[in-house]
Write a protein that holds these residues in place. Structure first.
Motif, mmCIF file in Angstrom:
data_model
loop_
_atom_site.group_PDB
_atom_site.id
_atom_site.type_symbol
_atom_site.label_atom_id
_atom_site.label_comp_id
_atom_site.label_asym_id
_atom_site.label_seq_id
_atom_site.Cartn_x
_atom_site.Cartn_y
_atom_site.Cartn_z
ATOM 1 N N ARG A 137 -4.853 -5.821 -15.094
ATOM 2 C CA ARG A 137 -6.078 -5.062 -14.832
ATOM 3 C C ARG A 137 -6.481 -5.153 -13.369
ATOM 4 N NH1 ARG A 137 -10.136 -6.349 -19.752
ATOM 5 N NH2 ARG A 137 -11.208 -4.540 -18.833
ATOM 6 N N LEU A 138 -5.866 -6.058 -12.652
ATOM 7 C CA LEU A 138 -6.002 -6.155 -11.204
ATOM 8 C C LEU A 138 -4.784 -6.884 -10.678
ATOM 9 C CD1 LEU A 138 -6.786 -9.368 -10.631
ATOM 10 C CD2 LEU A 138 -9.062 -8.588 -11.219
ATOM 11 N N SER A 139 -4.610 -6.838 -9.378
ATOM 12 C CA SER A 139 -3.554 -7.591 -8.710
ATOM 13 C C SER A 139 -4.194 -8.488 -7.667
ATOM 14 C CB SER A 139 -2.560 -6.643 -8.042
ATOM 15 O OG SER A 139 -1.694 -7.369 -7.165
ATOM 16 N N LEU A 140 -3.636 -9.667 -7.481
ATOM 17 C CA LEU A 140 -4.171 -10.563 -6.456
ATOM 18 C C LEU A 140 -3.950 -10.006 -5.058
ATOM 19 C CD1 LEU A 140 -3.239 -14.103 -7.836
ATOM 20 C CD2 LEU A 140 -5.152 -12.607 -8.427
ATOM 21 N N SER A 141 -3.071 -9.033 -4.948
ATOM 22 C CA SER A 141 -2.837 -8.379 -3.658
ATOM 23 C C SER A 141 -3.788 -7.210 -3.418
ATOM 24 C CB SER A 141 -1.388 -7.865 -3.579
ATOM 25 O OG SER A 141 -0.484 -8.950 -3.673
ATOM 26 N N ASP A 142 -4.602 -6.878 -4.400
ATOM 27 C CA ASP A 142 -5.596 -5.816 -4.205
ATOM 28 C C ASP A 142 -6.535 -6.186 -3.059
ATOM 29 O OD1 ASP A 142 -4.600 -4.460 -6.378
ATOM 30 O OD2 ASP A 142 -6.222 -5.032 -7.742
ATOM 31 N N THR A 143 -6.952 -5.189 -2.306
ATOM 32 C CA THR A 143 -7.954 -5.454 -1.282
ATOM 33 C C THR A 143 -9.344 -5.536 -1.920
ATOM 34 O OG1 THR A 143 -8.384 -3.114 -0.825
ATOM 35 C CG2 THR A 143 -6.609 -4.200 0.431
ATOM 36 N N VAL A 144 -10.226 -6.212 -1.252
ATOM 37 C CA VAL A 144 -11.619 -6.263 -1.691
ATOM 38 C C VAL A 144 -12.213 -4.855 -1.675
ATOM 39 C CG1 VAL A 144 -13.904 -7.175 -1.155
ATOM 40 C CG2 VAL A 144 -11.882 -8.644 -0.897
ATOM 41 N N GLU A 145 -11.830 -4.078 -0.691
ATOM 42 C CA GLU A 145 -12.336 -2.716 -0.565
ATOM 43 C C GLU A 145 -11.998 -1.867 -1.788
ATOM 44 O OE1 GLU A 145 -14.175 0.559 1.540
ATOM 45 O OE2 GLU A 145 -14.243 -1.628 1.779
ATOM 46 N N ARG A 146 -10.835 -2.089 -2.379
ATOM 47 C CA ARG A 146 -10.433 -1.301 -3.547
ATOM 48 C C ARG A 146 -11.421 -1.454 -4.697
ATOM 49 N NH1 ARG A 146 -4.587 -1.396 -6.756
ATOM 50 N NH2 ARG A 146 -5.314 -0.235 -8.582
ATOM 51 N N HIS A 147 -11.930 -2.648 -4.892
ATOM 52 C CA HIS A 147 -12.829 -2.907 -6.017
ATOM 53 C C HIS A 147 -14.304 -2.821 -5.635
ATOM 54 C CE1 HIS A 147 -9.556 -4.069 -8.668
ATOM 55 N NE2 HIS A 147 -9.053 -4.770 -7.667
ATOM 56 N N LEU A 148 -14.608 -3.102 -4.383
ATOM 57 C CA LEU A 148 -16.004 -3.128 -3.929
ATOM 58 C C LEU A 148 -16.119 -2.328 -2.635
ATOM 59 C CD1 LEU A 148 -16.578 -6.962 -4.514
ATOM 60 C CD2 LEU A 148 -17.271 -5.101 -6.042
ATOM 61 N N PRO A 149 -15.935 -1.026 -2.718
ATOM 62 C CA PRO A 149 -15.878 -0.220 -1.492
ATOM 63 C C PRO A 149 -17.156 -0.287 -0.672
ATOM 64 C CG PRO A 149 -16.013 1.168 -3.479
ATOM 65 C CD PRO A 149 -15.754 -0.223 -3.941
ATOM 66 N N GLY A 150 -16.971 -0.531 0.620
ATOM 67 C CA GLY A 150 -18.077 -0.509 1.572
ATOM 68 C C GLY A 150 -18.924 -1.758 1.611
ATOM 69 N N LEU A 151 -18.693 -2.731 0.716
ATOM 70 C CA LEU A 151 -19.585 -3.891 0.665
ATOM 71 C C LEU A 151 -19.310 -4.889 1.788
ATOM 72 C CD1 LEU A 151 -21.847 -5.385 -0.768
ATOM 73 C CD2 LEU A 151 -20.131 -6.395 -2.303
ATOM 74 N N VAL A 152 -18.056 -5.146 2.062
ATOM 75 C CA VAL A 152 -17.698 -6.128 3.105
ATOM 76 C C VAL A 152 -17.400 -5.363 4.387
ATOM 77 C CG1 VAL A 152 -16.110 -7.964 3.777
ATOM 78 C CG2 VAL A 152 -16.833 -7.738 1.380
ATOM 79 N N HIS A 153 -18.420 -5.273 5.224
ATOM 80 C CA HIS A 153 -18.303 -4.467 6.444
ATOM 81 C C HIS A 153 -19.365 -4.921 7.432
ATOM 82 C CE1 HIS A 153 -17.544 -1.016 9.000
ATOM 83 N NE2 HIS A 153 -18.844 -0.778 9.040
ATOM 84 N N GLY A 154 -18.972 -5.064 8.692
ATOM 85 C CA GLY A 154 -19.904 -5.415 9.746
ATOM 86 C C GLY A 154 -19.589 -6.723 10.413
ATOM 87 N N ALA A 155 -19.937 -6.851 11.677
ATOM 88 C CA ALA A 155 -19.750 -8.073 12.477
ATOM 89 C C ALA A 155 -18.304 -8.546 12.472
ATOM 90 C CB ALA A 155 -20.675 -9.185 11.974
#
Length: 389
Positions: A137-155
């Motif tokens: 249902r997921l892969s450990l190689s998935d990016t964070v962006e794939r599952h939580l788009p736009g959340l980890v961004h900035g600085a």
């Protein structure tokens, strides 16, 4: 929610306490009562307790409820007789898992008490993520962006460059949100992440323990399953293992009965606490027996397929410091034990086990830490290192 640290050398004076033995036993009963008492005297904890299991067939005899009486207890926990009865039932349940050893010191602490387990929550979260990986249902190689788009961004933070593996192993470089909140301010998961990404990241690929990683993994669980991390952990771990004293309290500030009191390092009573100060990084409430059962089952292969358990124990990504929700400690006798620690206001907990899960111990103090750092390695060595007369 502390960073795992390398064990210090066991002080000679403490090691001597561990040498009481008989020639007829390969794993004689260590003098844990003496060491647990030192958690109170040298460690400056109001009270301490330890529960160990040995299902190898060699080890300590079950002690049942032969332990010092508890103090007056919390009014919400019922009378002392009620708490003692609960302890009796727990002792019977513990015995079914193998031989047991119980020790305590101080007052107002009980074998069956519920307490806050802090970062031990991370082992539960990592287990759920690895189960989802096993179900494709997921892969450990998935990016964070794939599952939580736009959340980890900035600085300088970028979810497109971070994988779920990097979150599990604390190699994402994400700033720890509790460095801002002090672990005392309730925040939502999104607020925690937004707090973290206002700070530049550490070097990606280098081990840097951050509670933000596991808050994000909690959000990934919801995104993938449609359920909260608490619901998935209850369905996948807590219910199948019958961990009747374990829960994710959400925003509930009180502990289930029975429970004692919890104290900050300044002595103030912090028994009531909003678990949202930690969330998926440290929300768990549990008992000594439940933690022993959980780590024994996990390392014994009851919760993960063999190749996923091997991944969990693989520390190469974190350069030997951390697997996935577990970390190893090599004891002076050469034995390596696996587990986690947990610190949250009013509670410090440590669970460690052999790699097969057949020997496991959990100890706790009802304050935020142990003043003497040598006591923890002494306890682990006393329990796991073989001794001869």
């Amino acid at each position: 929610m502390p960073t795992p640290r390398t064990l210090l050398a066991v002080p000679v004076s403490l090691a001597l306490l561990c040498l009481s033995t008989t020639a007829s036993q390969a794993h004689p009963a260590p003098d844990t009562n003496a060491l647990v008492r030192l958690l109170v005297t040298r460690g400056r904890a109001p009270a301490a307790a330890l529960l160990a299991h040995d299902s190898t067939g060699v080890g300590t005899a079950p002690t049942g409820t032969d332990h010092p009486p508890t103090g007056t207890g919390d009014p919400q926990a019922g009378t002392d007789d009620t708490r003692a009865g609960t302890d009796d039932a727990q002792a019977e349940s513990d015995y079914a898992l193998g031989t047991t050893e119980y020790a305590q010191a101080g007052t107002d602490i009980s074998r069956a008490d519920h307490f806050r387990a802090g970062s031990i929550t991370k082992t539960f979260i990592a287990t759920v993520i690895l189960q989802l990986a096993a179900e494709h249902r997921l892969s450990l190689s998935d990016t964070v962006e794939r599952h939580l788009p736009g959340l980890v961004h900035g600085a300088g933070n970028d979810g497109r460059a971070l994988t779920l593996r990097s979150l599990l192993t604390h190699t994402s470089g994400l700033y720890d949100f509790t460095a801002v909140t002090g672990g005392t301010v309730p925040v939502s998961p999104t607020q925690a992440v937004r707090t973290a990404v206002t700070h530049p990241p550490a070097d990606r690929g280098r081990f840097s323990y951050s509670n933000t990683n596991y808050v994000l993994l909690g959000l990934v669980i919801r995104q993938v399953t449609g359920n909260s991390y608490a619901t998935e952990a209850e369905r996948r771990i807590i219910a199948p293992l019958r961990l009747t004293g374990t829960s994710f309290p959400g925003s509930r500030t009180t502990l289930p009965s029975p429970h004692g009191r919890a104290y900050a390092t300044d002595g103030s009573d912090v028994t009531d606490l909003d678990p949202r100060v930690a969330g998926a990084a440290g929300e768990l409430v549990t008992t000594l027996a439940d933690l022993d059962r959980f780590y024994s089952a996990l390392l014994g292969g009851e919760l993960l397929p063999p190749h996923r358990l091997r991944e969990m124990l693989d520390t190469r990504t974190a350069h030997g410091s951390y697997g996935m929700g577990l970390f190893p400690v090599k004891l002076p006798c050469g034995i390596t034990v696996w587990g986690h620690n947990g610190r949250i206001s009013g509670s410090y907990v440590r669970t460690a086990a052999t790699v097969d899960g057949r020997r496991v111990l959990t100890f706790r103090v009802n304050t935020s830490g142990i003043a003497d750092p040598g006591l923890e390695p002494a306890l682990l060595a006393a329990e796991f290192c073989p001794r001869t007369s």
